[in-house]
Design an enzyme around this catalytic site. Sequence first.
Site, mmCIF file in Angstrom:
data_model
loop_
_atom_site.group_PDB
_atom_site.id
_atom_site.type_symbol
_atom_site.label_atom_id
_atom_site.label_comp_id
_atom_site.label_asym_id
_atom_site.label_seq_id
_atom_site.Cartn_x
_atom_site.Cartn_y
_atom_site.Cartn_z
ATOM 1 N N LYS A 23 16.680 -12.379 9.088
ATOM 2 C CA LYS A 23 15.882 -12.328 10.314
ATOM 3 C C LYS A 23 14.940 -13.528 10.406
ATOM 4 O O LYS A 23 14.145 -13.762 9.484
ATOM 5 C CB LYS A 23 15.060 -11.033 10.346
ATOM 6 C CG LYS A 23 15.926 -9.786 10.364
ATOM 7 C CD LYS A 23 15.093 -8.518 10.233
ATOM 8 C CE LYS A 23 15.995 -7.300 10.103
ATOM 9 N NZ LYS A 23 15.304 -6.068 9.770
ATOM 10 N N GLU A 67 12.394 -1.335 21.457
ATOM 11 C CA GLU A 67 12.998 -0.002 21.596
ATOM 12 C C GLU A 67 13.842 0.064 22.877
ATOM 13 O O GLU A 67 13.321 -0.065 23.995
ATOM 14 C CB GLU A 67 11.965 1.141 21.578
ATOM 15 C CG GLU A 67 11.403 1.434 20.201
ATOM 16 C CD GLU A 67 12.475 1.962 19.236
ATOM 17 O OE1 GLU A 67 13.321 2.764 19.621
ATOM 18 O OE2 GLU A 67 12.453 1.524 18.073
ATOM 19 N N SER A 68 15.129 0.301 22.670
ATOM 20 C CA SER A 68 16.081 0.211 23.792
ATOM 21 C C SER A 68 15.767 1.169 24.933
ATOM 22 O O SER A 68 15.900 0.805 26.104
ATOM 23 C CB SER A 68 17.503 0.455 23.274
ATOM 24 O OG SER A 68 17.610 1.740 22.702
ATOM 25 N N CYS A 87 25.291 -4.760 17.965
ATOM 26 C CA CYS A 87 24.295 -3.677 18.094
ATOM 27 C C CYS A 87 24.518 -2.840 19.365
ATOM 28 O O CYS A 87 24.457 -3.359 20.474
ATOM 29 C CB CYS A 87 22.891 -4.271 18.099
ATOM 30 S SG CYS A 87 21.613 -3.003 18.282
HETATM 31 N N1 GSH Z 1 15.545 2.912 17.996
HETATM 32 C C1 GSH Z 1 15.955 1.523 18.096
HETATM 33 C C2 GSH Z 1 17.131 1.301 17.185
HETATM 34 C C3 GSH Z 1 17.529 -0.175 17.128
HETATM 35 C C4 GSH Z 1 18.342 -0.498 15.874
HETATM 36 O O1 GSH Z 1 18.545 0.382 14.982
HETATM 37 N N2 GSH Z 1 18.796 -1.751 15.786
HETATM 38 C C5 GSH Z 1 19.525 -2.165 14.610
HETATM 39 C C6 GSH Z 1 20.765 -2.975 14.973
HETATM 40 S S1 GSH Z 1 21.900 -2.012 15.918
HETATM 41 C C7 GSH Z 1 18.655 -3.108 13.797
HETATM 42 O O2 GSH Z 1 18.020 -3.964 14.350
HETATM 43 N N3 GSH Z 1 18.695 -2.970 12.465
HETATM 44 C C8 GSH Z 1 18.043 -3.894 11.598
HETATM 45 C C9 GSH Z 1 17.163 -3.213 10.607
HETATM 46 O O3 GSH Z 1 16.944 -1.998 10.733
HETATM 47 O O4 GSH Z 1 16.676 -3.910 9.706
HETATM 48 C C10 GSH Z 1 16.301 1.229 19.564
HETATM 49 O O5 GSH Z 1 16.693 2.157 20.282
HETATM 50 O O6 GSH Z 1 16.123 0.073 19.980
#
Ligand code: GSH
Length: 239
Positions: free
Chosen positions: A51, A76-77, A24
């Site tokens: 998950k 949220e990152s 990720c």
């Molecule tokens: N806007 C979020 C995006 C985080 C994201 O898209 N994470 C992905 C992995 S890179 C995720 O967890 N995807 C799993 C899903 O959407 O079910 C951030 O900035 O933290």
Amino acid sequence: MDSSAPSIATPNVAPLTLVSHALCPYVQRAAIVLAEKGLPFERRDIDLAAKPDWFLKISPLGKTPVLLVGDEAIFESAVICEYLDETTPARLHPADALQRARHRSWIEFGSALLNLIGAFYNAGDEQALNARAAEIHTRFAQIESALGDGPFFAGPHFSLVDAVFGPVFRYFDVLDRIADFGFWTGLPKLQRWRQALAARPSVLGAVHADYPERLHRFLQARGSALSRRMMSVAASDRA
Ligand SMILES: N[C@@H](CCC(=O)N[C@@H](CS)C(=O)NCC(=O)O)C(=O)O
């Protein structure tokens, strides 16, 4: 203003756990900021295809990263990175509000670019693949216009924007070995920035040692136009 006021918000003392996924790029942002700040943390990788219940309880959107600060879960990152920056010296975000806003704008741009990279590696046919590659080059050219003398986004000091683009550029270490899509043509500042980020210890340490092989396997398994290109590269390597 009280001149004795601390220059950072309440310093963090609780144990930190970064709930992660090995590939990720958003997790990497947080890992980079933790490393830049010299903060010890535990990394707990999960399988996003299965998950765990404990993860769904702390991640309202079901996404990584989540930062556990003691018992408190932050998701949220961008929020995680700003929290770490606000609570630990030295600041990565600029002191000036307008410059900070500009940096946040480019962080958003970095997120949009990640979506475009996803559209590129998931493209179903050659025409879509090449169209997405051209769009990535256009986005790269926009960044080139925003860059100064480097080596980092805002000059000599590493910032949160750098923490966002280190993981963006890391994709291309693998993508560039598949074919020449012309991503970097005519973009010397961007190439120099990419190199500076690739050499930064915090960026290097934000993934496991087998990240390139994992990303390769992930891309190969997409069933996309890029996956098919990878299979023909592998076949001609074998021949
Ligand atoms: N806007 C979020 C995006 C985080 C994201 O898209 N994470 C992905 C992995 S890179 C995720 O967890 N995807 C799993 C899903 O959407 O079910 C951030 O900035 O933290």
